[in-house]
Write an enzyme that holds these catalytic residues in place. Structure first.
Site, PDB file in Angstrom:
ATOM      1  N   ASP A 150       1.126  -0.976   0.154  1.00 37.89           N
ATOM      2  CA  ASP A 150       0.363   0.249  -0.208  1.00 37.89           C
ATOM      3  C   ASP A 150       1.030   1.149   0.099  1.00 37.89           C
ATOM      4  OD1 ASP A 150      -2.269   1.932   0.534  1.00 37.89           O
ATOM      5  OD2 ASP A 150      -2.774   0.836   2.335  1.00 37.89           O
ATOM      6  N   ILE A 151       1.899   1.218  -1.216  1.00 39.92           N
ATOM      7  CA  ILE A 151       2.253   2.183  -1.805  1.00 39.92           C
ATOM      8  C   ILE A 151       2.121   4.007  -2.050  1.00 39.92           C
ATOM      9  CG2 ILE A 151       4.925   3.217  -2.373  1.00 39.92           C
ATOM     10  CD1 ILE A 151       4.322   0.858  -0.216  1.00 39.92           C
ATOM     11  N   GLU A 152       1.330   4.400  -0.691  1.00 38.24           N
ATOM     12  CA  GLU A 152       0.898   5.947  -1.348  1.00 38.24           C
ATOM     13  C   GLU A 152       2.288   7.558  -1.428  1.00 38.24           C
ATOM     14  OE1 GLU A 152      -2.984   6.580   0.381  1.00 38.24           O
ATOM     15  OE2 GLU A 152      -2.840   4.471   0.637  1.00 38.24           O
ATOM     16  N   GLY A 153       3.163   7.194  -1.780  1.00 41.28           N
ATOM     17  CA  GLY A 153       4.225   8.205  -1.729  1.00 41.28           C
ATOM     18  C   GLY A 153       5.736   7.623  -2.458  1.00 41.28           C
TER      19      GLY A 153
END
Length: 476
Positions: A150-153
């Site tokens: 869950d990589i958001e940046g």
């Protein structure tokens, strides 16, 4: 993630309800509390939010259940000892649940500077949480069932190497392990787009919230893009059997936008179940929100179960065949290439799974109309000589949005989505090669008219980077 019905996945670990409410009675409970019935099939435990912390060891933060401030840590590290969570993991697994470890989140210290770092963390995660061995296992002897990204940046550097390394361990193990990801709905995801194309995933939990392509715009052709994700799953993904999930907030306070009443979400999920073969189920954020919201998780599970098993029957291509050279107004539907398409606005282009294109795939289909028809000879497969007149040379410091053009290395290129610094023809796959530059005369293109012109102009504003920090968490 085999199941007789579509699967429900619900994140646990961030006490999202507690971040927006003060009634402690509804704060996040231990994991085993949520495993007492059949509503939830898969639990990503969120999050491993520090990749290389004190002592070079990762750290996890499970909000009010276990964290490095309220719990003991292994000597010389910030990795908490979460023995009780390990017992809960084993209890849930004994009831047939899949429990994985989610890496990332919106506020963590994550990312790699190289593939070597990605492989290094994969080695560590395997030994601390999966099938390896270590004296510093936070969950004791419990062996999780896989990992979730869950990589958001940040950049995509190292993540494919991480996944491929974990996959190499899993392929040699007797136990089944799963690898999943949770991109945001704008395609391709800003952080994981290239990773999804370079590594094999079992499931992709697309966050259809906090973005214009969210559930609030289901049925709006220029916004809802499940069809693009289906095309990715079936034609681009290294794993052609990967499943796409409809990710949804489990309550109105779980995300900024996208929450839908359970009846609406159920209708959307069942429609996707009946329309696209890649549909795998529904993902919810998160368990604490779902339970406090009238068992939202049970509501969607019941709807999916009532819709039947996971086998897929392709619906007929009921729309008229696409006719090359024709002009279509917004809302028109055609059958082409195994999909039923709806024009987003005035359209003259061939339907393609282009996020900035003129068509949206609203259903897979089969039968008459799935093969394109033509009022004249078919257009060539690709341009061989095009004009680059008036088109500026590509610059690594310029921001390009979908549809903008640049010349580079003697070719004309068109950006498929927002990009900065991605070289045309490079591994990011951002640019479409329109052909070799052959003259200096400007290229004439058909223009939309009237209301469709406004819609066409608006689509450019929809091609910006997706929102980040897309979930409500964490309450210690």
């Amino acid at each position: 993630m085999a199941s007789t019905t579509a699967v429900t996945t619900t994140y646990w670990g961030q006490n999202s309800y507690g971040a927006t409410h003060s009634d402690v009675a509804n704060f996040q409970k231990p994991l085993a509390f949520y495993c007492q019935d059949d509503a939830i099939d898969v639990f990503p435990v969120a999050f491993l939010d520090v990749f290389f912390g004190t002592g070079g060891v990762p750290s996890i933060n499970l909000a009010n259940i276990c964290n490095d401030k309220d719990n003991a840590t292994f000597s010389g590290t910030d990795l908490p000892v979460c023995t009780s969570v390990g017992s809960d993991i084993e209890a849930c697994q004994a009831k047939g649940k899949i429990v994985t470890l989610s890496l990332g989140g919106a506020g963590g210290s994550v990312g790699f500077t190289s593939d070597t770092q990605g492989e290094q963390l994969a080695d560590t995660v395997w030994n601390l949480f999966l099938g390896g061995s270590s004296s510093t296992r936070p969950f004791g002897g419990a062996v999780l069932d896989g990992v979730d990204l869950d990589i958001e940046g940040g950049t995509s550097t190292g993540y494919a190497a991480f996944v491929n390394r974990v996959r190499s361990y899993a392929n040699s193990a007797s136990k089944k392990y799963y690898i999943t990801a949770a991109p945001q709905c704008p395609y391709p995801d800003a952080s994981l787009g290239g990773v999804l194309n370079a590594a094999s995933f079992d499931a992709v939990y697309v966050q259809f919230y906090n973005n214009v392509c969210g559930l609030q715009n289901f049925g709006v052709a220029e916004d809802w893009d499940f069809g693009i994700w289906d095309n990715w799953a079936r034609t681009i993904s290294p794993n052609p059997n990967v499943k796409i999930y409809v990710g949804a907030p489990a309550s109105s306070t779980a995300a900024g936008t996208g929450y839908q009443a359970i009846g609406t979400l159920s209708s959307i999920a069942v429609t996707m179940r009946q329309s696209f073969p890649s549909f795998g189920g529904v993902m919810l954020w998160d368990a604490s929100q779902a339970y406090a919201n009238g068992r939202y998780d049970l509501g969607i599970k019941n709807a999916l179960s009532a819709a039947g098993g996971t086998g897929f029957t392709f619906p007929a291509c009921s729309a008229p065949p696409y006719v090359a050279g024709s002009q279509y107004t917004g809302g028109s539907q055609v059958s082409y290439g195994g999909y039923i398409w709806q024009a987003k606005f005035w359209s003259s282009q061939v339907p393609t799974s282009d996020p900035n294109g003129e068509w949206s795939a609203i259903s897979a289909c089969t039968g008459a109309g799935s093969v394109p028809s033509s009022s004249s000879s078919a257009p060539p497969s690709g341009p061989t000589g095009v004009s680059c007149g008036g088109v500026a040379a590509w610059s690594s410091s310029t921001v390009y949005t979908g549809g903008q053009q640049a010349s580079f290395d003697g070719h004309l290129w068109t950006a498929q989505w927002w990009t900065e610094g991605d070289t045309p023809g490079g591994s990011a796959g951002v640019w479409t090669d329109d052909g070799v530059c052959s003259s200096a005369q400007a290229i004439a293109k058909p223009r939309a008219q009237g209301k469709d012109a406004a819609a066409a102009a608006q689509k450019l504003s929809r091609s910006s980077r997706p929102n980040v920090n897309s979930r409500v968490f964490r309450k210690l």
